[in-house]
Design a protein around this motif. Sequence first.
Motif, PDB file in Angstrom:
ATOM      1  N   ALA A  91       0.833  -1.211   0.000  1.00 19.09           N
ATOM      2  CA  ALA A  91       0.000   0.000   0.000  1.00 19.09           C
ATOM      3  C   ALA A  91       0.865   1.258   0.000  1.00 19.09           C
ATOM      4  N   GLU A  92       1.909   1.272   0.815  1.00 18.83           N
ATOM      5  CA  GLU A  92       2.804   2.434   0.886  1.00 18.83           C
ATOM      6  C   GLU A  92       3.512   2.675  -0.443  1.00 18.83           C
ATOM      7  N   GLU A  93       4.043   1.625  -1.023  1.00 22.55           N
ATOM      8  CA  GLU A  93       4.796   1.758  -2.277  1.00 22.55           C
ATOM      9  C   GLU A  93       3.897   2.153  -3.439  1.00 22.55           C
ATOM     10  N   ILE A  94       2.709   1.592  -3.494  1.00 19.64           N
ATOM     11  CA  ILE A  94       1.786   1.945  -4.580  1.00 19.64           C
ATOM     12  C   ILE A  94       1.352   3.402  -4.432  1.00 19.64           C
ATOM     13  N   ALA A  95       1.132   3.846  -3.206  1.00 15.94           N
ATOM     14  CA  ALA A  95       0.785   5.249  -2.976  1.00 15.94           C
ATOM     15  C   ALA A  95       1.931   6.156  -3.431  1.00 15.94           C
ATOM     16  N   THR A  96       3.144   5.765  -3.142  1.00 21.53           N
ATOM     17  CA  THR A  96       4.319   6.545  -3.558  1.00 21.53           C
ATOM     18  C   THR A  96       4.432   6.571  -5.073  1.00 21.53           C
ATOM     19  N   LEU A  97       4.236   5.424  -5.716  1.00 23.33           N
ATOM     20  CA  LEU A  97       4.299   5.364  -7.177  1.00 23.33           C
ATOM     21  C   LEU A  97       3.218   6.235  -7.804  1.00 23.33           C
ATOM     22  N   THR A  98       2.030   6.216  -7.228  1.00 22.29           N
ATOM     23  CA  THR A  98       0.919   7.014  -7.744  1.00 22.29           C
ATOM     24  C   THR A  98       1.225   8.501  -7.635  1.00 22.29           C
ATOM     25  N   ILE A  99       1.779   8.908  -6.512  1.00 17.79           N
ATOM     26  CA  ILE A  99       2.146  10.319  -6.311  1.00 17.79           C
ATOM     27  C   ILE A  99       3.217  10.729  -7.316  1.00 17.79           C
ATOM     28  N   GLU A 100       4.207   9.866  -7.526  1.00 19.49           N
ATOM     29  CA  GLU A 100       5.279  10.164  -8.468  1.00 19.49           C
ATOM     30  C   GLU A 100       4.733  10.291  -9.889  1.00 19.49           C
ATOM     31  N   GLU A 101       3.805   9.433 -10.263  1.00 17.93           N
ATOM     32  CA  GLU A 101       3.220   9.478 -11.593  1.00 17.93           C
ATOM     33  C   GLU A 101       2.417  10.759 -11.803  1.00 17.93           C
ATOM     34  N   GLN A 102       1.725  11.208 -10.765  1.00 17.63           N
ATOM     35  CA  GLN A 102       0.916  12.418 -10.862  1.00 17.63           C
ATOM     36  C   GLN A 102       1.762  13.676 -10.997  1.00 17.63           C
TER      37      GLN A 102
END
Length: 89
Positions: A76-87
């Motif tokens: 969950a933490e890593e996917i949230a980080t990846l999502t933020i980076e993509e945005q």
Amino acid sequence: MLFSKRTLTPTQRTRLLNAQQGAQATQIICSCHQVTEASIKAAIEKGCHTLDSLKEKLACGTGCGSCIPELSSLLAEEIATLTIEEQSV
């Protein structure tokens, strides 16, 4: 001693999963298959975005299963980080 606590810090949880009492906790999340936090994060970055895909790729969580809560949290933490980076791109 850690078993009697109601809540654990991330460090305490890692020590408990790795059967350690000392001050230095290793980065091993899955003690059954000796899977490290770094390996898990790398697999997530390469596309393992579900617990099942992590189990298939690294075998973590397929032994005793005690690491599944930690795996889910890392995922969950890593996917949230990846999502933020993509945005922000």
